[in-house]
Design a protein around this motif. Structure first.
Motif, PDB file in Angstrom:
ATOM      1  N   VAL A  69      58.274  76.541  14.450  1.00 29.89           N
ATOM      2  CA  VAL A  69      58.096  76.741  12.845  1.00 29.89           C
ATOM      3  C   VAL A  69      56.814  77.249  12.850  1.00 29.89           C
ATOM      4  CG1 VAL A  69      58.576  76.267  10.505  1.00 29.89           C
ATOM      5  CG2 VAL A  69      60.407  75.655  12.380  1.00 29.89           C
ATOM      6  N   ASP A  70      56.371  78.268  12.239  1.00 27.24           N
ATOM      7  CA  ASP A  70      54.946  78.582  11.619  1.00 27.24           C
ATOM      8  C   ASP A  70      54.876  78.454  10.235  1.00 27.24           C
ATOM      9  OD1 ASP A  70      53.687  78.776  14.036  1.00 27.24           O
ATOM     10  OD2 ASP A  70      54.414  81.107  13.999  1.00 27.24           O
ATOM     11  N   VAL A  71      53.946  77.904   9.722  1.00 27.89           N
ATOM     12  CA  VAL A  71      53.745  77.691   8.335  1.00 27.89           C
ATOM     13  C   VAL A  71      52.530  78.382   7.659  1.00 27.89           C
ATOM     14  CG1 VAL A  71      53.759  75.787   6.493  1.00 27.89           C
ATOM     15  CG2 VAL A  71      55.000  75.208   8.496  1.00 27.89           C
ATOM     16  N   ASN A  72      52.673  78.908   6.525  1.00 28.54           N
ATOM     17  CA  ASN A  72      51.649  79.833   5.625  1.00 28.54           C
ATOM     18  C   ASN A  72      51.814  79.392   4.394  1.00 28.54           C
ATOM     19  OD1 ASN A  72      50.327  81.810   7.639  1.00 28.54           O
ATOM     20  ND2 ASN A  72      52.637  81.672   8.279  1.00 28.54           N
ATOM     21  N   VAL A  73      50.891  79.149   3.674  1.00 26.75           N
ATOM     22  CA  VAL A  73      50.661  78.834   2.422  1.00 26.75           C
ATOM     23  C   VAL A  73      49.690  79.849   1.721  1.00 26.75           C
ATOM     24  CG1 VAL A  73      51.756  76.418   2.238  1.00 26.75           C
ATOM     25  CG2 VAL A  73      49.160  76.755   2.316  1.00 26.75           C
ATOM     26  N   PRO A  74      50.022  80.006   0.255  1.00 31.17           N
ATOM     27  CA  PRO A  74      48.969  81.123  -0.235  1.00 31.17           C
ATOM     28  C   PRO A  74      47.538  80.548  -0.154  1.00 31.17           C
ATOM     29  CG  PRO A  74      50.768  80.846  -1.726  1.00 31.17           C
ATOM     30  CD  PRO A  74      51.001  79.776  -0.398  1.00 31.17           C
ATOM     31  N   GLU A  75      46.663  81.396  -0.102  1.00 31.25           N
ATOM     32  CA  GLU A  75      45.069  81.221  -0.394  1.00 31.25           C
ATOM     33  C   GLU A  75      44.816  80.189  -1.517  1.00 31.25           C
ATOM     34  OE1 GLU A  75      40.637  83.383   0.192  1.00 31.25           O
ATOM     35  OE2 GLU A  75      42.466  84.386  -0.500  1.00 31.25           O
ATOM     36  N   GLY A  76      44.103  79.067  -1.406  1.00 29.98           N
ATOM     37  CA  GLY A  76      44.045  78.538  -2.471  1.00 29.98           C
ATOM     38  C   GLY A  76      44.591  77.083  -2.533  1.00 29.98           C
ATOM     39  N   SER A  77      45.714  77.303  -1.849  1.00 33.26           N
ATOM     40  CA  SER A  77      46.604  75.929  -1.613  1.00 33.26           C
ATOM     41  C   SER A  77      46.039  75.313  -0.215  1.00 33.26           C
ATOM     42  CB  SER A  77      47.898  76.152  -1.633  1.00 33.26           C
ATOM     43  OG  SER A  77      48.761  75.034  -1.478  1.00 33.26           O
ATOM     44  N   PHE A  78      46.877  74.427   0.099  1.00 35.13           N
ATOM     45  CA  PHE A  78      46.554  73.661   1.541  1.00 35.13           C
ATOM     46  C   PHE A  78      47.866  72.908   1.997  1.00 35.13           C
ATOM     47  CE2 PHE A  78      44.545  70.852  -1.382  1.00 35.13           C
ATOM     48  CZ  PHE A  78      44.858  69.616  -0.915  1.00 35.13           C
ATOM     49  N   ILE A  79      48.153  72.760   3.224  1.00 39.10           N
ATOM     50  CA  ILE A  79      49.120  72.002   3.764  1.00 39.10           C
ATOM     51  C   ILE A  79      48.799  70.512   3.749  1.00 39.10           C
ATOM     52  CG2 ILE A  79      50.860  71.642   5.757  1.00 39.10           C
ATOM     53  CD1 ILE A  79      50.245  74.631   6.117  1.00 39.10           C
ATOM     54  N   LYS A  80      49.360  69.497   3.173  1.00 39.33           N
ATOM     55  CA  LYS A  80      49.127  68.319   3.107  1.00 39.33           C
ATOM     56  C   LYS A  80      49.842  67.517   4.358  1.00 39.33           C
ATOM     57  CE  LYS A  80      49.111  67.661  -1.942  1.00 39.33           C
ATOM     58  NZ  LYS A  80      49.797  67.014  -3.200  1.00 39.33           N
ATOM     59  N   GLY A  81      50.910  68.049   4.870  1.00 37.82           N
ATOM     60  CA  GLY A  81      51.664  67.291   5.994  1.00 37.82           C
ATOM     61  C   GLY A  81      52.877  68.117   6.407  1.00 37.82           C
ATOM     62  N   VAL A  82      53.389  68.026   7.569  1.00 40.92           N
ATOM     63  CA  VAL A  82      54.597  68.667   8.045  1.00 40.92           C
ATOM     64  C   VAL A  82      55.064  67.517   9.202  1.00 40.92           C
ATOM     65  CG1 VAL A  82      55.322  70.319   9.690  1.00 40.92           C
ATOM     66  CG2 VAL A  82      53.168  70.790   8.517  1.00 40.92           C
ATOM     67  N   GLN A  83      56.407  67.214   8.686  1.00 39.62           N
ATOM     68  CA  GLN A  83      57.120  66.225   9.580  1.00 39.62           C
ATOM     69  C   GLN A  83      58.560  66.673   9.619  1.00 39.62           C
ATOM     70  OE1 GLN A  83      56.963  62.540   7.396  1.00 39.62           O
ATOM     71  NE2 GLN A  83      57.436  63.359   5.277  1.00 39.62           N
TER      72      GLN A  83
END
Length: 713
Positions: free
Chosen positions: A189-203
């Motif tokens: 699973v690849d995760v992309n979020v919009p520019e300006g946001s960021f990923i806090k965690g994946v579990q």
């Protein structure tokens, strides 16, 4: 016995004197099974690939491949690779698709057919025709879907890996199915979020995983970014024993958004997706809450979780609320004849009742328990049903129909909040019940924390009932300086002119009652291939909303509403969508600015069409609310053929936007190649209008182009 995804074929007894022996199912060995998913903000695109082989010394005339999908996803591509031959699917009306498949197989061609099982929208079957000896079979399914909310600023992505056993009579295609599972399944699973946001965690609460922050599997050497991540199974693969669940925490996933997409081949056709996680507070209501607890035999391994959930529910309710507990299986029983007011005394009595909970009620008669709870309710206050179940039944359509009717008759005063418990939950059941009743569903597996999940459902049950949400589209001003507004409700009146029909009949030439050229013996009793030719012509709305009725909004649950905007809508650039409603405490409204995608695409169109078809399959949708020019409901004007009109509309949407469903199937035959090539040429022409000759995207839209290329359009 679990029903696992797999590919099998039938072998008929060779002894001509033993025709009483039923055909035996033989399974093609599973060589590999892989899933590659891309999460983009709150949506996902998944490629499911399974590889089988025909190890026999004979050709297999026909084999069947079965597999589960998450409820509500939209299958957008179906490809069969049999040996060296690649067949790509097109969506056609189910009977036409079957006919095309059978004709191709009878000609000796390889062919494929993908169908949704009528009894459950989350189970699919694929037929493969003419698999040669020693050949490899690769079936590839691509689907897109919305993601569920998770606690906090998170989304929940689920991959069903088995078709759980369900109570009641199932489809013939599932009888005796128990495919091989030794190969397991590989998941990335690849995760992309919009520019300006960021990923806090994946579990993952379901499986051990390995996570790479900053990169994705398709670009492992690219410069790391906080908006990217990739997750794989720690052990490389997993057995097909329970759903794979991934939770992604990121910033700003709840901000309201509205995205407009232009279709690449249907001229001037647009689709809009509006999504939000509401943030508003109204005083809670004082409803009747009934916990409907599944104590059937299939809950044997889930009773500990059910009892834990019930304890949290009981301890979290406010004083004075009416409540009751209904236990069900083959039969049902209530804790009290009528719901009691919540107090320390009734809490203790209900808690003592939980001590005796066992999975000893037999089969899973969900319908009877829901029906009895509704009939037993107080009619002067809203009823909130919290259903705790493993959700494993086949007879879903009858239940959805009943709930639709009860919600309509009580003016929305009944809601159901299903909580799916365990590793084999039927998401089509719990999500379908939530849609029918304007509630929301959640699911928890073994080992997951359920405290926050339970509290969220209880808060939902305490939320006021608001049933008059409407959506409007605001367009940009031009030289006339007028502000143009399109309202979905304006399209619910259709013009059915009896005078026009009579005129057309009068203009036709007279038919002789004695025609010597007619040969009655050879007359085809089947009639025209178009089985809906005799149905009245019902104009469809120019602005088509899905779901047709916007469900209750909860401050902790994502709601997505789609608009299919035909060429007949106002041909100006839409600037905003406005959501309105009323409450006892004053009017509610929210205006969301619209962002237009620079690249023509089909993803939002297909998500919207799937949601619209889902409405129709579950007994709702625009045609149920449409009225003629005299204010008479279409379903009351044409009661004898209304079911056929619903089916006709679902087929229209399925074929137009290439969406498989209850009445439409993917068929992959050689004859598709020409039609697919023509469609791809049109898409290339449309994209060339917004991409320069050197491949660069014009008007500084490179970021959004990349974002949508991630979704595969």
């Amino acid at each position: 016995m679990s029903y696992l995804c797999g590919c099998y074929y039938l072998v008929v007894c060779a002894n001509p004197y033993r025709r009483d022996v039923p055909p035996q199912k033989h399974h093609l060995p599973l060589l590999s099974s892989t899933i590659h998913s891309t999460i983009l903000s709150t949506t996902s695109r998944t490629v499911l690939t399974q590889t089988f082989t025909n190890p026999t010394a004979q050709n297999i005339h026909e084999c069947i491949y079965t597999f589960p999908l998450y409820d509500g996803v939209s299958v957008v591509s179906f490809t069969c690779r049999i040996g060296k031959r690649v067949l790509r699917g097109l969506v056609k009306e189910k009977e036409k698709a079957r006919k095309a498949f059978d004709e191709a197989v009878n000609r000796g061609e390889t062919a494929g057919l993908l169908e949704q099982i009528p009894e459950a929208s989350d189970v699919f079957a694929t037929k493969l025709g003419n698999v040669r000896e020693g050949e490899t079979v690769i079936v590839e399914i691509v689907y897109v879907g919305e993601l569920k909310m998770s606690e906090g600023e998170g989304v929940r992505f689920t991959v069903p890996t088995k078709i759980a056993p369900r109570y009641g009579g199932g489809p013939a295609v599932m009888e005796g199915l128990n495919a091989q599972e030794e190969g397991g399944i590989k998941i990335t699973v690849d995760v992309n979020v919009p520019e300006g946001s960021f990923i806090k965690g994946v579990q993952s609460p379901s499986h051990p995983i390995a996570v790479s922050m900053g990169t994705i599997s398709t670009a492992p050497t690219a410069e790391p970014m906080m908006s990217r991540a990739s997750a794989t199974l720690s052990l490389g693969s997993t057995a097909l024993e329970k759903d794979f669940v991934l939770v992604v925490q990121s910033r700003d996933v709840g901000i309201p958004k509205a995205i407009l997409e232009t279709h690449p081949t249907i001229q001037n056709h647009r689709a809009l997706m509006a999504t939000l996680v509401p943030k508003f507070s109204l005083p809670p209501s004082r409803p009747e809450i009934v916990f409907v607890a599944d104590r059937s035999g299939s809950m044997q391994h889930n009773m500990t979780m059910l009892i834990s959930a019930m304890k949290v529910f009981l301890k979290s309710m406010p004083l004075g609320v009416k409540f009751n507990i209904c236990s069900f299986g083959s039969s049902h029983s209530f804790l009290w004849p009528k719901s009691q007011s919540y107090s320390q005394e009734t809490l203790q009595y209900a808690s003592d009742h939980l001590v005796h909970f066992r999975a000893d009620y037999g089969g899973t008669e969900t319908f009877g328990a829901i029906k009895a709870t509704i009939e037993n309710r107080f009619t002067d206050i809203p009823l909130e049903i919290i259903l705790l179940t493993d959700g494993d039944i086949w007879a879903q359509e009858e239940l959805f129909k009943y709930v639709n009717e009860q919600v309509e008759q009580t003016n929305g005063n009944i809601r159901i909040f299903p909580l799916g418990i365990g590793n084999g939950v039927s998401h089509s059941l719990i999500e379908g019940l939530a849609r029918a009743s304007n509630g929301f569903a959640q699911a928890v597996q073994d080992g997951e924390r359920l405290d926050n999940c339970v509290v969220r459902m209880l808060r939902g049950a305490m939320s006021p009932h608001i049933i008059d949400y409407t959506l409007e589209v605001k367009y940009e001003r031009e030289d006339d300086d007028f502000q143009l507004i399109d309202k979905v409700t304006d399209g619910m009146k259709v013009l059915l002119s009896d005078d026009k029909q009579a005129k057309n009949t009068a203009e036709k030439p007279a038919i002789s009652l004695f025609d010597t050229s007619v040969n009655l013996e050879k007359e085809d009793l089947k009639g025209p291939e178009d089985t809906s030719f005799w149905l009245p012509d019902i104009p469809f709305p120019k602005l088509h909303q899905a779901p047709q009725k916007i469900p209750s909004l909860f401050a902790f649950s994502r709601t997505t509403v789609y608009l299919l905007m035909s060429p007949e809508t106002i041909q100006r650039n839409p600037t905003a969508v406005i959501l309105r409603a009323t409450s006892a405490h004053g009017p509610l409204s929210l205006e969301i600015p619209i962002e237009s995608l620079p690249i023509p695409a089909e993803t939002i169109h297909q998500l919207a069409a799937k949601k619209a078809v889902q409405d129709l399959e579950e007994g709702r949708g625009w045609i149920y609310d449409a009225k003629d020019q005299n204010g008479i409901l279409i379903k009351d004007r044409h009661p004898s053929c209304f079911d056929e009109l619903v089916k006709k509309e679902a087929i229209r949407l399925g074929e137009k936007f290439q969406i498989a469903g209850k009445w439409c199937s993917f068929v992959a035959v050689v004859a598709n190649d020409k039609e697919i090539a023509e469609k791809e040429n049109k898409i290339v022409e449309q994209k060339s209008l917004v991409i320069g000759d050197d491949g660069e995207v014009l008007a500084g839209e490179f970021l959004r182009f990349i974002v949508y290329m991630v979704l595969g359009v």
